[in-house]
Design a protein around this motif. Structure first.
Motif, PDB file in Angstrom:
ATOM      1  N   LEU A  47     -25.237  61.859  29.424  1.00 47.64           N
ATOM      2  CA  LEU A  47     -24.079  62.183  30.254  1.00 47.64           C
ATOM      3  C   LEU A  47     -22.778  61.724  29.601  1.00 47.64           C
ATOM      4  CD1 LEU A  47     -25.585  61.421  33.744  1.00 47.64           C
ATOM      5  CD2 LEU A  47     -24.631  63.617  33.021  1.00 47.64           C
ATOM      6  N   ALA A  48     -22.799  60.602  28.912  1.00 49.91           N
ATOM      7  CA  ALA A  48     -21.596  60.087  28.252  1.00 49.91           C
ATOM      8  C   ALA A  48     -21.116  61.033  27.153  1.00 49.91           C
ATOM      9  CB  ALA A  48     -21.866  58.703  27.678  1.00 49.91           C
ATOM     10  N   ARG A  49     -22.003  61.835  26.597  1.00 49.87           N
ATOM     11  CA  ARG A  49     -21.637  62.777  25.532  1.00 49.87           C
ATOM     12  C   ARG A  49     -21.149  64.123  26.059  1.00 49.87           C
ATOM     13  NH1 ARG A  49     -26.524  60.744  23.575  1.00 49.87           N
ATOM     14  NH2 ARG A  49     -27.586  62.687  24.120  1.00 49.87           N
ATOM     15  N   GLN A  50     -21.218  64.336  27.360  1.00 50.89           N
ATOM     16  CA  GLN A  50     -20.853  65.638  27.909  1.00 50.89           C
ATOM     17  C   GLN A  50     -19.337  65.817  27.930  1.00 50.89           C
ATOM     18  OE1 GLN A  50     -23.395  67.848  28.300  1.00 50.89           O
ATOM     19  NE2 GLN A  50     -24.345  66.021  27.419  1.00 50.89           N
ATOM     20  N   THR A  51     -18.927  67.067  27.904  1.00 57.79           N
ATOM     21  CA  THR A  51     -17.505  67.412  27.933  1.00 57.79           C
ATOM     22  C   THR A  51     -17.297  68.490  28.995  1.00 57.79           C
ATOM     23  OG1 THR A  51     -17.836  69.096  26.223  1.00 57.79           O
ATOM     24  CG2 THR A  51     -17.189  66.885  25.484  1.00 57.79           C
ATOM     25  N   GLY A  52     -16.044  68.826  29.218  1.00 60.52           N
ATOM     26  CA  GLY A  52     -15.723  69.925  30.123  1.00 60.52           C
ATOM     27  C   GLY A  52     -16.153  69.645  31.551  1.00 60.52           C
ATOM     28  N   TRP A  53     -16.537  70.731  32.229  1.00 61.17           N
ATOM     29  CA  TRP A  53     -16.841  70.601  33.648  1.00 61.17           C
ATOM     30  C   TRP A  53     -18.075  69.754  33.904  1.00 61.17           C
ATOM     31  CZ3 TRP A  53     -21.248  72.409  36.006  1.00 61.17           C
ATOM     32  CH2 TRP A  53     -21.995  73.372  35.341  1.00 61.17           C
ATOM     33  N   HIS A  54     -18.992  69.676  32.933  1.00 56.61           N
ATOM     34  CA  HIS A  54     -20.159  68.798  33.114  1.00 56.61           C
ATOM     35  C   HIS A  54     -19.714  67.335  33.201  1.00 56.61           C
ATOM     36  CE1 HIS A  54     -22.185  72.409  31.513  1.00 56.61           C
ATOM     37  NE2 HIS A  54     -23.149  72.027  32.332  1.00 56.61           N
ATOM     38  N   ALA A  55     -18.796  66.945  32.335  1.00 61.07           N
ATOM     39  CA  ALA A  55     -18.285  65.579  32.367  1.00 61.07           C
ATOM     40  C   ALA A  55     -17.490  65.329  33.650  1.00 61.07           C
ATOM     41  CB  ALA A  55     -17.401  65.323  31.141  1.00 61.07           C
ATOM     42  N   ARG A  56     -16.722  66.343  34.086  1.00 62.17           N
ATOM     43  CA  ARG A  56     -15.957  66.173  35.328  1.00 62.17           C
ATOM     44  C   ARG A  56     -16.888  66.080  36.535  1.00 62.17           C
ATOM     45  NH1 ARG A  56     -12.889  69.849  32.468  1.00 62.17           N
ATOM     46  NH2 ARG A  56     -13.537  71.592  33.783  1.00 62.17           N
ATOM     47  N   ALA A  57     -17.988  66.819  36.539  1.00 59.64           N
ATOM     48  CA  ALA A  57     -18.957  66.713  37.639  1.00 59.64           C
ATOM     49  C   ALA A  57     -19.574  65.319  37.672  1.00 59.64           C
ATOM     50  CB  ALA A  57     -20.047  67.778  37.495  1.00 59.64           C
ATOM     51  N   HIS A  58     -19.816  64.774  36.495  1.00 60.77           N
ATOM     52  CA  HIS A  58     -20.346  63.409  36.429  1.00 60.77           C
ATOM     53  C   HIS A  58     -19.316  62.406  36.953  1.00 60.77           C
ATOM     54  CE1 HIS A  58     -22.615  59.967  35.199  1.00 60.77           C
ATOM     55  NE2 HIS A  58     -21.690  59.595  34.323  1.00 60.77           N
ATOM     56  N   ALA A  59     -18.048  62.590  36.615  1.00 65.57           N
ATOM     57  CA  ALA A  59     -16.995  61.714  37.122  1.00 65.57           C
ATOM     58  C   ALA A  59     -16.857  61.862  38.642  1.00 65.57           C
ATOM     59  CB  ALA A  59     -15.676  62.031  36.424  1.00 65.57           C
ATOM     60  N   ALA A  60     -17.011  63.088  39.153  1.00 68.41           N
ATOM     61  CA  ALA A  60     -16.962  63.304  40.606  1.00 68.41           C
ATOM     62  C   ALA A  60     -18.122  62.593  41.292  1.00 68.41           C
ATOM     63  CB  ALA A  60     -16.991  64.801  40.914  1.00 68.41           C
ATOM     64  N   GLN A  61     -19.269  62.548  40.619  1.00 69.20           N
ATOM     65  CA  GLN A  61     -20.409  61.809  41.161  1.00 69.20           C
ATOM     66  C   GLN A  61     -20.058  60.326  41.297  1.00 69.20           C
ATOM     67  OE1 GLN A  61     -23.719  61.271  38.526  1.00 69.20           O
ATOM     68  NE2 GLN A  61     -25.096  60.629  40.147  1.00 69.20           N
ATOM     69  N   ALA A  62     -19.495  59.763  40.258  1.00 74.91           N
ATOM     70  CA  ALA A  62     -19.132  58.344  40.290  1.00 74.91           C
ATOM     71  C   ALA A  62     -18.118  58.073  41.397  1.00 74.91           C
ATOM     72  CB  ALA A  62     -18.575  57.907  38.934  1.00 74.91           C
ATOM     73  N   ASN A  63     -17.113  58.936  41.528  1.00 72.36           N
ATOM     74  CA  ASN A  63     -16.111  58.732  42.569  1.00 72.36           C
ATOM     75  C   ASN A  63     -16.715  58.904  43.956  1.00 72.36           C
ATOM     76  OD1 ASN A  63     -13.843  59.967  44.474  1.00 72.36           O
ATOM     77  ND2 ASN A  63     -12.968  58.456  43.052  1.00 72.36           N
TER      78      ASN A  63
END
Length: 134
Positions: A47-63
């Motif tokens: 997940l740390a290597r993801q970019t774009g909307w995949h990374a933003r979805a991961h950040a939305a999960q954390a929030n």
């Protein structure tokens, strides 16, 4: 002698707690979907290597996880203080809808709108916390 059994009601606001608790799982699914090679042996590094909307979805999960304790606490406190149930239910529904919109805006890379929706959710959650105050 009459015996009355009182069963606790599962209110709309409490169902909203469940919905809010499931929201991070939806974000995780988004973050991991649509891209081959997900590494379940080392998911955090992947997940740390993801970019774009995949990374933003991961950040939305954390929030979503970060926002959850305040919402749970606010709903429980409002119930404990005897807040008006209709208003509590409406505010809880609005909060969940705002959180869903927040995730959509995060994934769509709309930071200004996302921040405005986050602020709205925080204000609604604060209102939930305070509606039982007398």
């Amino acid at each position: 002698m009459s015996t009355t059994i009182h069963l606790a009601q599962f209110t709309v606001a409490l169902w909203c707690v469940l919905a809010a608790a499931l929201l991070p799982l939806g974000c995780a699914w988004l973050a991991k979907s649509g891209r081959g090679g997900f590494d379940n042996h080392d998911p955090r590094a992947w997940l740390a290597r993801q970019t774009g909307w995949h990374a933003r979805a991961h950040a939305a999960q954390a929030n979503s996880f970060e926002a959850l304790p305040f919402f749970i606490g606010a709903v429980i406190i409002a119930h404990m203080l005897g807040a008006g149930q209709t208003l509590l239910d409406i505010l809880a529904l609005v909060y969940v809808m705002l959180r869903i919109a927040y995730v959509g805006l995060y994934v769509a890379d709309m930071p200004t709108a996302r921040s405005a929706v986050w602020a709205g959710g925080f204000l609604v959650n604060s209102a939930i916390f305070l509606i039982g105050y007398r």
